[in-house]
Scaffold this motif. Structure first.
Motif, PDB file in Angstrom:
ATOM      1  N   TRP A  36     -20.694  57.545 -55.240  1.00  0.00           N
ATOM      2  CA  TRP A  36     -19.711  58.603 -55.035  1.00  0.00           C
ATOM      3  C   TRP A  36     -20.418  59.942 -54.831  1.00  0.00           C
ATOM      4  O   TRP A  36     -21.358  60.276 -55.559  1.00  0.00           O
ATOM      5  CB  TRP A  36     -18.777  58.721 -56.237  1.00  0.00           C
ATOM      6  N   PRO A  37     -19.970  60.743 -53.855  1.00  0.00           N
ATOM      7  CA  PRO A  37     -20.561  62.078 -53.689  1.00  0.00           C
ATOM      8  C   PRO A  37     -20.248  62.957 -54.891  1.00  0.00           C
ATOM      9  O   PRO A  37     -19.251  62.756 -55.595  1.00  0.00           O
ATOM     10  CB  PRO A  37     -19.895  62.601 -52.418  1.00  0.00           C
ATOM     11  N   GLY A  39     -19.077  65.897 -55.261  1.00  0.00           N
ATOM     12  CA  GLY A  39     -17.820  66.629 -55.268  1.00  0.00           C
ATOM     13  C   GLY A  39     -16.582  65.773 -55.287  1.00  0.00           C
ATOM     14  O   GLY A  39     -15.460  66.294 -55.325  1.00  0.00           O
ATOM     15  N   ASP A  40     -16.737  64.462 -55.276  1.00  0.00           N
ATOM     16  CA  ASP A  40     -15.596  63.554 -55.318  1.00  0.00           C
ATOM     17  C   ASP A  40     -14.823  63.759 -56.615  1.00  0.00           C
ATOM     18  O   ASP A  40     -15.405  63.839 -57.699  1.00  0.00           O
ATOM     19  CB  ASP A  40     -16.112  62.114 -55.221  1.00  0.00           C
ATOM     20  N   GLY A  41     -13.486  63.837 -56.511  1.00  0.00           N
ATOM     21  CA  GLY A  41     -12.680  64.128 -57.694  1.00  0.00           C
ATOM     22  C   GLY A  41     -12.787  63.082 -58.780  1.00  0.00           C
ATOM     23  O   GLY A  41     -12.812  63.407 -59.971  1.00  0.00           O
ATOM     24  N   ARG A 106      -8.709  62.794 -54.536  1.00  0.00           N
ATOM     25  CA  ARG A 106     -10.129  62.954 -54.866  1.00  0.00           C
ATOM     26  C   ARG A 106     -10.889  63.829 -53.868  1.00  0.00           C
ATOM     27  O   ARG A 106     -11.903  64.424 -54.218  1.00  0.00           O
ATOM     28  CB  ARG A 106     -10.788  61.589 -54.997  1.00  0.00           C
ATOM     29  N   ALA A 107     -10.423  63.936 -52.631  1.00  0.00           N
ATOM     30  CA  ALA A 107     -11.093  64.772 -51.630  1.00  0.00           C
ATOM     31  C   ALA A 107     -10.218  65.937 -51.177  1.00  0.00           C
ATOM     32  O   ALA A 107     -10.522  66.593 -50.188  1.00  0.00           O
ATOM     33  CB  ALA A 107     -11.483  63.922 -50.415  1.00  0.00           C
ATOM     34  N   ARG A 108      -9.165  66.228 -51.916  1.00  0.00           N
ATOM     35  CA  ARG A 108      -8.205  67.259 -51.504  1.00  0.00           C
ATOM     36  C   ARG A 108      -8.801  68.660 -51.651  1.00  0.00           C
ATOM     37  O   ARG A 108      -9.353  69.017 -52.691  1.00  0.00           O
ATOM     38  CB  ARG A 108      -6.930  67.138 -52.334  1.00  0.00           C
ATOM     39  N   ARG A 109      -8.665  69.450 -50.625  1.00  0.00           N
ATOM     40  CA  ARG A 109      -9.131  70.833 -50.664  1.00  0.00           C
ATOM     41  C   ARG A 109      -8.206  71.663 -51.554  1.00  0.00           C
ATOM     42  O   ARG A 109      -7.007  71.438 -51.609  1.00  0.00           O
ATOM     43  CB  ARG A 109      -9.156  71.428 -49.250  1.00  0.00           C
TER      44      ARG A 109
END
Length: 243
Positions: A36-37, A39-41, A106-109
């Motif tokens: 997982w990156p 910044g992933d939520g 999880r990727a929402r700005r």
């Protein structure tokens, strides 16, 4: 039957891994989150939860629980509910309603790290903890009251989880205005109240275990209610000065 209605399936899958204890849970955590990156939520919550699980393992090794077997069983069955939910989603399956807000956002700005972390804590404490107590009671053939000491000690470690989330992920006072929406959102959720509710829910589910229709309805409503709170926690926020 919804995912929140599957204590038997979740229990049987986790029970097969009980013999590996907390170390087995940690190994599965590290494997699941390896790609997982940063910044992933989900990864935000996962990193903090992994550190707390490491603390549980160290406490178990030091003999810090009055009943080691009960503590390990509760911790493993508790963690397995999170790992199974995320693992199912990663494989294209459908997670319980309580975990969907975090998984879908999880990727929402516009969602800040502390929001992702609190959303995960909300799902895990608000939903999974009560069901894990019931799972543990079924595994050890005991009642919730027999697990109260272990529940309280695990709860103290979870309180440390919330404190760590707020300390590590909340912006400093130089960046956070009193009117900032994040201040109000983070302050509105309480782990202590969630823990108290989890204990009452566990006792209630145990009391109605011979009424499967009632127990199923309670699990459904719990899952949906915790999911609703989770959706609020990952609402994208706009700093007050930009509105």
């Amino acid at each position: 039957m919804g995912h929140s209605q599957q204590p038997t399936e979740a229990l049987s899958g986790a029970a097969r891994r009980l013999d590996t204890g907390v170390d087995g849970v940690l190994a599965r955590m590290r494997e699941l989150g390896a790609d997982w990156p940063e910044g992933d939520g989900v990864a935000v919550f996962h990193r903090v939860y992994t550190r707390v699980t490491e603390e549980v393992g160290r406490l178990v090794d030091r003999g810090g629980f009055p009943d080691r077997r009960a503590a390990v069983t509760l911790d493993v069955l508790f963690a397995e509910r999170y790992l199974d939910a995320v693992g199912a989603f990663e494989r294209g399956g459908r997670a319980p309603a309580c975990w969907r807000p975090l998984l879908h956002a999880r990727a929402r700005r516009g969602v800040r790290p502390v929001q992702f972390a609190l959303c995960g804590v909300n799902a895990h404490i608000g939903h999974d903890l009560a069901l894990a107590v019931v799972d543990t009671c079924r595994t050890l053939h005991c009642a919730p009251e027999d697990l109260r000491d272990e529940f309280d000690q695990v709860g103290e470690l979870l309180t440390a989880l919330e404190e760590r989330v707020r300390e590590d992920l909340m912006p400093g006072p130089d960046l956070l205005e009193r009117a900032d929406p994040l201040t109000h959102l983070a302050g509105a959720w309480s782990l202590e109240r969630a823990r108290d509710a989890a204990w009452v829910t566990a006792r209630t589910l145990w009391a109605v275990r011979e009424l499967p229709g009632v127990a199923e309805e309670l699990r459904n409503r719990l899952d949906e209610g915790v999911g609703l709170v989770g959706r609020l926690l990952v609402t994208p926020l706009v700093p007050a000065q930009y509105r």
